[in-house]
Design a protein around this motif. Sequence first.
Motif, PDB file in Angstrom:
ATOM      1  N   GLY A 381       0.800  -1.211   0.000  1.00 14.85           N
ATOM      2  CA  GLY A 381       0.000   0.000   0.000  1.00 14.85           C
ATOM      3  C   GLY A 381       0.834   1.263   0.000  1.00 14.85           C
ATOM      4  O   GLY A 381       1.973   1.294   0.489  1.00 14.85           O
ATOM      5  N   GLY A 382       0.270   2.335  -0.566  1.00 17.35           N
ATOM      6  CA  GLY A 382       1.015   3.577  -0.677  1.00 17.35           C
ATOM      7  C   GLY A 382       2.215   3.379  -1.586  1.00 17.35           C
ATOM      8  O   GLY A 382       2.104   2.847  -2.682  1.00 17.35           O
ATOM      9  N   VAL A 383       3.383   3.806  -1.131  1.00 11.52           N
ATOM     10  CA  VAL A 383       4.610   3.604  -1.909  1.00 11.52           C
ATOM     11  C   VAL A 383       5.427   2.445  -1.354  1.00 11.52           C
ATOM     12  O   VAL A 383       6.567   2.226  -1.772  1.00 11.52           O
ATOM     13  N   GLN A 384       4.858   1.704  -0.418  1.00  8.06           N
ATOM     14  CA  GLN A 384       5.595   0.645   0.258  1.00  8.06           C
ATOM     15  C   GLN A 384       5.347  -0.713  -0.412  1.00  8.06           C
ATOM     16  O   GLN A 384       4.236  -1.008  -0.856  1.00  8.06           O
ATOM     17  N   LEU A 390      14.943 -11.277  -9.024  1.00 11.16           N
ATOM     18  CA  LEU A 390      16.196 -11.988  -9.290  1.00 11.16           C
ATOM     19  C   LEU A 390      17.024 -12.176  -8.021  1.00 11.16           C
ATOM     20  O   LEU A 390      18.262 -12.225  -8.065  1.00 11.16           O
ATOM     21  N   GLY A 391      16.319 -12.263  -6.878  1.00 13.98           N
ATOM     22  CA  GLY A 391      16.999 -12.525  -5.619  1.00 13.98           C
ATOM     23  C   GLY A 391      17.546 -11.300  -4.919  1.00 13.98           C
ATOM     24  O   GLY A 391      18.176 -11.429  -3.861  1.00 13.98           O
ATOM     25  N   VAL A 392      17.323 -10.099  -5.454  1.00 11.96           N
ATOM     26  CA  VAL A 392      17.826  -8.873  -4.838  1.00 11.96           C
ATOM     27  C   VAL A 392      16.737  -8.289  -3.938  1.00 11.96           C
ATOM     28  O   VAL A 392      15.692  -7.846  -4.431  1.00 11.96           O
ATOM     29  N   PRO A 393      16.932  -8.273  -2.614  1.00  7.89           N
ATOM     30  CA  PRO A 393      15.886  -7.774  -1.717  1.00  7.89           C
ATOM     31  C   PRO A 393      15.726  -6.258  -1.807  1.00  7.89           C
ATOM     32  O   PRO A 393      16.711  -5.515  -1.762  1.00  7.89           O
ATOM     33  N   LEU A 394      14.467  -5.812  -1.961  1.00 12.97           N
ATOM     34  CA  LEU A 394      14.157  -4.383  -2.057  1.00 12.97           C
ATOM     35  C   LEU A 394      13.039  -4.041  -1.088  1.00 12.97           C
ATOM     36  O   LEU A 394      12.210  -4.878  -0.748  1.00 12.97           O
ATOM     37  N   SER A 395      13.015  -2.782  -0.654  1.00 10.69           N
ATOM     38  CA  SER A 395      11.936  -2.304   0.207  1.00 10.69           C
ATOM     39  C   SER A 395      11.696  -0.832  -0.094  1.00 10.69           C
ATOM     40  O   SER A 395      12.457  -0.207  -0.849  1.00 10.69           O
ATOM     41  N   GLY A 396      10.631  -0.266   0.486  1.00 14.03           N
ATOM     42  CA  GLY A 396      10.349   1.151   0.315  1.00 14.03           C
ATOM     43  C   GLY A 396       9.836   1.503  -1.063  1.00 14.03           C
ATOM     44  O   GLY A 396       9.325   0.657  -1.806  1.00 14.03           O
ATOM     45  N   PRO A 397       9.984   2.788  -1.456  1.00 14.34           N
ATOM     46  CA  PRO A 397       9.463   3.249  -2.755  1.00 14.34           C
ATOM     47  C   PRO A 397      10.034   2.505  -3.961  1.00 14.34           C
ATOM     48  O   PRO A 397       9.331   2.298  -4.943  1.00 14.34           O
ATOM     49  N   LEU A 398      11.308   2.100  -3.876  1.00 16.32           N
ATOM     50  CA  LEU A 398      11.886   1.376  -5.011  1.00 16.32           C
ATOM     51  C   LEU A 398      11.185   0.035  -5.206  1.00 16.32           C
ATOM     52  O   LEU A 398      10.853  -0.343  -6.336  1.00 16.32           O
ATOM     53  N   ALA A 399      10.942  -0.659  -4.107  1.00 17.87           N
ATOM     54  CA  ALA A 399      10.200  -1.919  -4.194  1.00 17.87           C
ATOM     55  C   ALA A 399       8.781  -1.676  -4.688  1.00 17.87           C
ATOM     56  O   ALA A 399       8.227  -2.484  -5.442  1.00 17.87           O
ATOM     57  N   GLY A 400       8.183  -0.547  -4.258  1.00 20.54           N
ATOM     58  CA  GLY A 400       6.842  -0.215  -4.722  1.00 20.54           C
ATOM     59  C   GLY A 400       6.801   0.002  -6.221  1.00 20.54           C
ATOM     60  O   GLY A 400       5.879  -0.458  -6.907  1.00 20.54           O
ATOM     61  N   ALA A 401       7.802   0.691  -6.763  1.00 20.31           N
ATOM     62  CA  ALA A 401       7.855   0.932  -8.204  1.00 20.31           C
ATOM     63  C   ALA A 401       8.072  -0.369  -8.965  1.00 20.31           C
ATOM     64  O   ALA A 401       7.443  -0.611 -10.007  1.00 20.31           O
ATOM     65  N   VAL A 402       8.949  -1.235  -8.448  1.00 20.92           N
ATOM     66  CA  VAL A 402       9.193  -2.521  -9.095  1.00 20.92           C
ATOM     67  C   VAL A 402       7.932  -3.378  -9.076  1.00 20.92           C
ATOM     68  O   VAL A 402       7.585  -4.033 -10.079  1.00 20.92           O
ATOM     69  N   THR A 403       7.226  -3.379  -7.948  1.00 22.08           N
ATOM     70  CA  THR A 403       6.019  -4.194  -7.813  1.00 22.08           C
ATOM     71  C   THR A 403       4.943  -3.753  -8.798  1.00 22.08           C
ATOM     72  O   THR A 403       4.336  -4.581  -9.485  1.00 22.08           O
ATOM     73  N   ARG A 404       4.722  -2.460  -8.877  1.00 19.51           N
ATOM     74  CA  ARG A 404       3.683  -1.982  -9.793  1.00 19.51           C
ATOM     75  C   ARG A 404       4.103  -2.155 -11.244  1.00 19.51           C
ATOM     76  O   ARG A 404       3.268  -2.455 -12.115  1.00 19.51           O
ATOM     77  N   GLY A 405       5.380  -2.003 -11.517  1.00 16.35           N
ATOM     78  CA  GLY A 405       5.853  -2.265 -12.872  1.00 16.35           C
ATOM     79  C   GLY A 405       5.669  -3.716 -13.258  1.00 16.35           C
ATOM     80  O   GLY A 405       5.298  -4.026 -14.396  1.00 16.35           O
TER      81      GLY A 405
END
Length: 461
Positions: A381-384, A390-405
Amino acid sequence: MTRIVIVGAGFAGHRTARALSRSLARERVEIVLLNPTDYFLYLPLLPQVAAGILEPRRVTVSLVHTLPRVRLVLGEATRVDLAGRRLHYTDPEGSPGELAYDRLVLAVGSVNKLLPVPGVSEYAHGFRGLPEALYLRDHVVRQVEMAGAAPHADECAARCTFVVVGAGYTGTEVAAQGKIFTDELHAQMSRPKEPFGPAWRSPDTRPRWLLLDIAPRVLPELDRRLSETADRVLRARGVEVRTGTSIKEATPDGVLLDDGEFVPTRTLVWCVGVRPDPLVADVGLPVDRGRLRVTAELNVPGHPDVFACGDAAAVPDLTRPLPGGDGADDGNGTGYELTPMTAQHATRQGDVAAGNVAASLGYGTARAYRHHDLGFAVDLGGVQAAANPLGVPLSGPLAGAVTRGYHLAAMPGNRVRVAADWLLDAALPRQAVQLGLVSSWSVPLDTSSPELARLPGRNRK
């Protein structure tokens, strides 16, 4: 003309139909898709429908438009006649029908998993279909509005308490998105100088969300780093995450937890997992943990004309062999774990099933299903978000952008409309209205058709 019948238009069925329609476009082959609805449902975005971010049609993709060379038949499969090569079904108006087939692909998917907990089937609602998401959206708005007018603080607090059981993908996203939604509704209703009712002044009446799971952590099936990210975001947002906890009984006034605590609530969302569609057990073929046993080529042993994929099939995972050979059989007597019941596997199994069905008709060569996970993404939710592409752990807005993409890339349609709704949600407040289109009795937890709302006079199970 050779006829291929595909049952189910979920991730596996839709992909199978699309791949077959392309590879056999110039051949004398008829492809028939049997499905209760005329759309493919993109399940990962369903929590955003319940939270008022996306309109319902955004997550539904027309089968007619995306599968132009496939004949769509609306109906629910009721029986498979293996000897006669016929599939029996019931159409949306209750009339029986049947389809003869030369090749059959069972991709019927899954339904809500049930546990023998008193009161759950009566007072809980699942989250597998669009009707359930629409019901939850209306129900949440209604409870917050009724809480604002409640004469007593106890009733107000109960209506503002929402309990989600199951901290897997669905439960985690429902709780994460739901907390933002109810906080915004509460803020909108608190703007007038005079609150709705006397109980609304109490600080205990702010929306409260509980996420319960018997597992020791949220997202127990994923990498621990994703689990820790989701847990941190949920707790910071105010969601009460209770691991190692489940419910002992559900009542009209609340839920009794297995630690003895009674939580007053009017909302119980059941997200403990899924089970294969009941049709699988009725086919009369061997099953493994409720799923139809198949070879690594997705063929049903002893029936060269029948294939299965997705959540309905016990597909051996050739990337994860089990020592001792006590897992799923690949057809050669070697034991393997089963592939998880995820959209990622279902989609790729659909491609393999299509190729192997075509190969069984003399077009191409059959191959075994083999796939390594490319990573997972959980929208918080939000930007989170929490993601590990590919095994690279992400969090925060960057993970949010990757998820929506990732979701935009994975959807077979409606990408522009989904992106537009996301932009509107970022710029405008959400609409706090209840349409009342789906009632509680029309979305029972114990149903074999979560994609359809129960109709008056129709006792659909």
